[in-house]
Design a protein around this motif. Structure first.
Motif, PDB file in Angstrom:
ATOM      1  N   PRO A  97      59.395  12.567   0.573  1.00 54.44           N
ATOM      2  CA  PRO A  97      58.240  13.416   0.293  1.00 54.44           C
ATOM      3  C   PRO A  97      58.613  14.611  -0.581  1.00 54.44           C
ATOM      4  CG  PRO A  97      58.960  13.707   2.555  1.00 54.44           C
ATOM      5  CD  PRO A  97      59.786  12.604   1.986  1.00 54.44           C
ATOM      6  N   ASN A  98      59.849  15.110  -0.412  1.00 54.92           N
ATOM      7  CA  ASN A  98      60.202  16.386  -1.015  1.00 54.92           C
ATOM      8  C   ASN A  98      61.696  16.412  -1.291  1.00 54.92           C
ATOM      9  OD1 ASN A  98      61.118  18.987  -1.343  1.00 54.92           O
ATOM     10  ND2 ASN A  98      59.557  19.853   0.001  1.00 54.92           N
ATOM     11  N   ILE A  99      62.047  16.413  -2.550  1.00 52.09           N
ATOM     12  CA  ILE A  99      63.449  16.197  -2.895  1.00 52.09           C
ATOM     13  C   ILE A  99      64.338  17.378  -2.503  1.00 52.09           C
ATOM     14  CG2 ILE A  99      63.424  17.094  -5.261  1.00 52.09           C
ATOM     15  CD1 ILE A  99      65.100  14.615  -6.047  1.00 52.09           C
ATOM     16  N   TYR A 100      63.802  18.611  -2.503  1.00 51.14           N
ATOM     17  CA  TYR A 100      64.643  19.751  -2.142  1.00 51.14           C
ATOM     18  C   TYR A 100      64.906  19.783  -0.641  1.00 51.14           C
ATOM     19  CZ  TYR A 100      64.367  21.590  -6.895  1.00 51.14           C
ATOM     20  OH  TYR A 100      64.483  21.756  -8.255  1.00 51.14           O
ATOM     21  N   ARG A 124      55.779  26.200   0.728  1.00 53.62           N
ATOM     22  CA  ARG A 124      56.752  26.919  -0.080  1.00 53.62           C
ATOM     23  C   ARG A 124      57.014  26.199  -1.391  1.00 53.62           C
ATOM     24  NH1 ARG A 124      63.134  28.055   1.124  1.00 53.62           N
ATOM     25  NH2 ARG A 124      63.496  29.202  -0.794  1.00 53.62           N
ATOM     26  N   ILE A 125      57.263  24.890  -1.288  1.00 58.87           N
ATOM     27  CA  ILE A 125      57.473  24.105  -2.493  1.00 58.87           C
ATOM     28  C   ILE A 125      56.290  24.251  -3.423  1.00 58.87           C
ATOM     29  CG2 ILE A 125      57.735  21.770  -3.391  1.00 58.87           C
ATOM     30  CD1 ILE A 125      60.129  22.736  -1.913  1.00 58.87           C
ATOM     31  N   LEU A 126      55.103  24.113  -2.845  1.00 60.36           N
ATOM     32  CA  LEU A 126      53.877  24.118  -3.633  1.00 60.36           C
ATOM     33  C   LEU A 126      53.733  25.418  -4.404  1.00 60.36           C
ATOM     34  CD1 LEU A 126      51.757  22.116  -4.107  1.00 60.36           C
ATOM     35  CD2 LEU A 126      50.503  22.899  -2.113  1.00 60.36           C
ATOM     36  N   PHE A 127      54.136  26.535  -3.791  1.00 63.50           N
ATOM     37  CA  PHE A 127      53.933  27.815  -4.456  1.00 63.50           C
ATOM     38  C   PHE A 127      55.134  28.253  -5.281  1.00 63.50           C
ATOM     39  CE2 PHE A 127      50.591  27.681  -1.427  1.00 63.50           C
ATOM     40  CZ  PHE A 127      49.566  28.448  -1.964  1.00 63.50           C
ATOM     41  N   GLN A 128      56.351  28.041  -4.724  1.00 65.89           N
ATOM     42  CA  GLN A 128      57.520  28.586  -5.398  1.00 65.89           C
ATOM     43  C   GLN A 128      58.030  27.704  -6.525  1.00 65.89           C
ATOM     44  OE1 GLN A 128      60.814  29.365  -2.786  1.00 65.89           O
ATOM     45  NE2 GLN A 128      62.047  30.325  -4.378  1.00 65.89           N
ATOM     46  N   PHE A 129      58.097  26.387  -6.309  1.00 67.66           N
ATOM     47  CA  PHE A 129      58.777  25.534  -7.279  1.00 67.66           C
ATOM     48  C   PHE A 129      57.867  24.605  -8.068  1.00 67.66           C
ATOM     49  CE2 PHE A 129      62.398  26.598  -4.451  1.00 67.66           C
ATOM     50  CZ  PHE A 129      63.232  27.129  -5.418  1.00 67.66           C
ATOM     51  N   PHE A 130      56.618  24.481  -7.660  1.00 68.88           N
ATOM     52  CA  PHE A 130      55.706  23.618  -8.416  1.00 68.88           C
ATOM     53  C   PHE A 130      54.636  24.492  -9.036  1.00 68.88           C
ATOM     54  CE2 PHE A 130      52.376  20.440  -9.098  1.00 68.88           C
ATOM     55  CZ  PHE A 130      53.116  19.473  -9.763  1.00 68.88           C
TER      56      PHE A 130
END
Lengths: 242, 242
Positions: free
Chosen positions: A166-169, A84-90
């Motif tokens: 690994p992932n700040i959110y 999700r991070i990879l697609f939505q926020f990065f």
DNA sequence: CAGTGGTCTAGACCACGTA
DNA sequence: ACGTGGTCTAGACCACTGT
């Protein structure tokens, strides 16, 4: 949940009231990320509305990526999985080759009073204390960007001594119960200054993509400001207009 | 419209079939941009399904901005009004002051065989003929970007001698019946070369935002490739992550 | 097989815009 | 007053998942 509770003044559809009620449960922590919600029928009974009305509310929360529904399994509170991070926020993608999760490397923690820009972005008084982290992000072995992240100190107790993550959110969600659901970015092309050149290993004066982001929680309250400088020789920023 | 028409193979919900049927009518020109569709009940009767099923199909087309619904008035085929273009497809905003519709000024028409990049973007053989237009765009009196637009010649008969136009996507719709519904952009920071400097009135070497866009029609077929170079001293590119 | 979300129906009533 | 889209209901049945 009475349909006539605010009949004359304004008129709010029942499903909107249901949606807001569910949101309250979500931000109050009744349902943690990853947890399964009661079934549609059960919620309908609890709230005294029909199953179709609950469904409409759940569908909207799903569209906002606050919930995830899986047929045959149930309705779940959305989590920050890697994908999700990879697609939505990065939004940076390599020109060629595999997409990788951007590893980060903390460089400094220049916390202090909020600048005018940070204050405006976070809707706090300039001078209010903010925690900051300056870090690099890597695509494989290459530094592709460096950025400074600022968050209001009063909502992030203990932020000053968090270790690598690994992932700040995901960290925001697990440690402070703050879920990032949307963000707004401003992009500009700028010239690398001395600091940029040091952090990114590029010549002074080379063109960089500057990204300013404000990230919002489930209630659309701004909770993070970040300012990134990116090399775009091996990567590009992807934007979809729909 | 029979619910069991493809029961075993795959299973497509009725409302999906309705949606695709409506899309066929839209791309075949039964309903022109701005036209009002029959009411939900009438469509339901025509297609032999319930009103709720038609509604779900219409809602999805509305979410894709292919239709516009107005309570008390009716359902209409979306048009390219100024405001829509300004918000949906033109992402550059001034740092301060009013948002203006970007006036354009045609500079050259360097049509010819498609390059490898254009061919890949438009999914046509490299070497196939494309029409091109090179133009500047202005914010008030200032040139803020220049760009080259390429479209496949076979889908745009007569493109080579179109005059100035206020809005190119409106032109596509009215003259060739091609409605742009989505686009995908790749952004990079680059240094201004001699041509950029001439077109934009900035020094050679100054940082520019390069935007490559592929625009798609209602059937997700790519129909336009454009390559823009933007000054971002007075403007920024706005991106919403949701 | 039981439980979940997903689809579909038929009908009632409400809010909005226009005549 | 009328026609449009918007909401809400109650109930049936289908598709998917795990036991």
């Amino acid at each position: 949940m009475d349909a006539d509770s605010d009949a004359k003044v304004g008129f709010r559809p029942l499903y909107v009231q249901v949606r807001e009620e569910l949101k309250r449960h979500l931000s109050s922590g009744r349902w943690q990320p990853g947890a399964m919600l009661p079934s549609e029928h059960e919620l309908a009974r609890e709230l005294g509305v029909s199953q179709g009305t609950v469904r409409k509310a759940l569908d909207e929360l799903t569209a906002d990526r606050i919930l995830v529904r899986r047929q045959g399994r149930g309705t779940f509170v959305a989590e920050f999985e890697e994908s999700r991070i990879l697609f939505q926020f990065f939004r940076l993608r390599p020109n060629a080759g595999e997409r990788l999760f951007p590893v980060s490397r903390i460089r400094r923690r220049p916390s202090g009073p909020a600048t005018a820009t940070e204050g405006a972005a976070l809707r706090i008084e300039p001078g209010t204390k903010v925690w900051r982290i300056a870090r690099q992000r890597l695509h494989g072995p290459n530094v592709i960007l460096w950025e400074t992240i600022a968050v209001p100190a009063d909502r992030f107790a203990g932020f000053e001594d968090v270790a690598e993550f690994p992932n700040i959110y995901q960290l925001y969600a697990h440690r402070w119960g703050i879920t990032i659901t949307s963000a707004s970015e401003q992009l500009r092309a700028v010239s690398a200054d001395k600091t940029d050149a040091d952090e990114l290993g590029c010549p002074v004066g080379s063109p960089l993509l500057r990204i300013e982001r404000v990230a919002f929680d489930i209630n659309k309250v701004p909770v993070e400001y970040r300012d990134s400088r990116c090399r775009t020789d091996q990567m590009y920023y992807s934007s979809d207009l729909t």
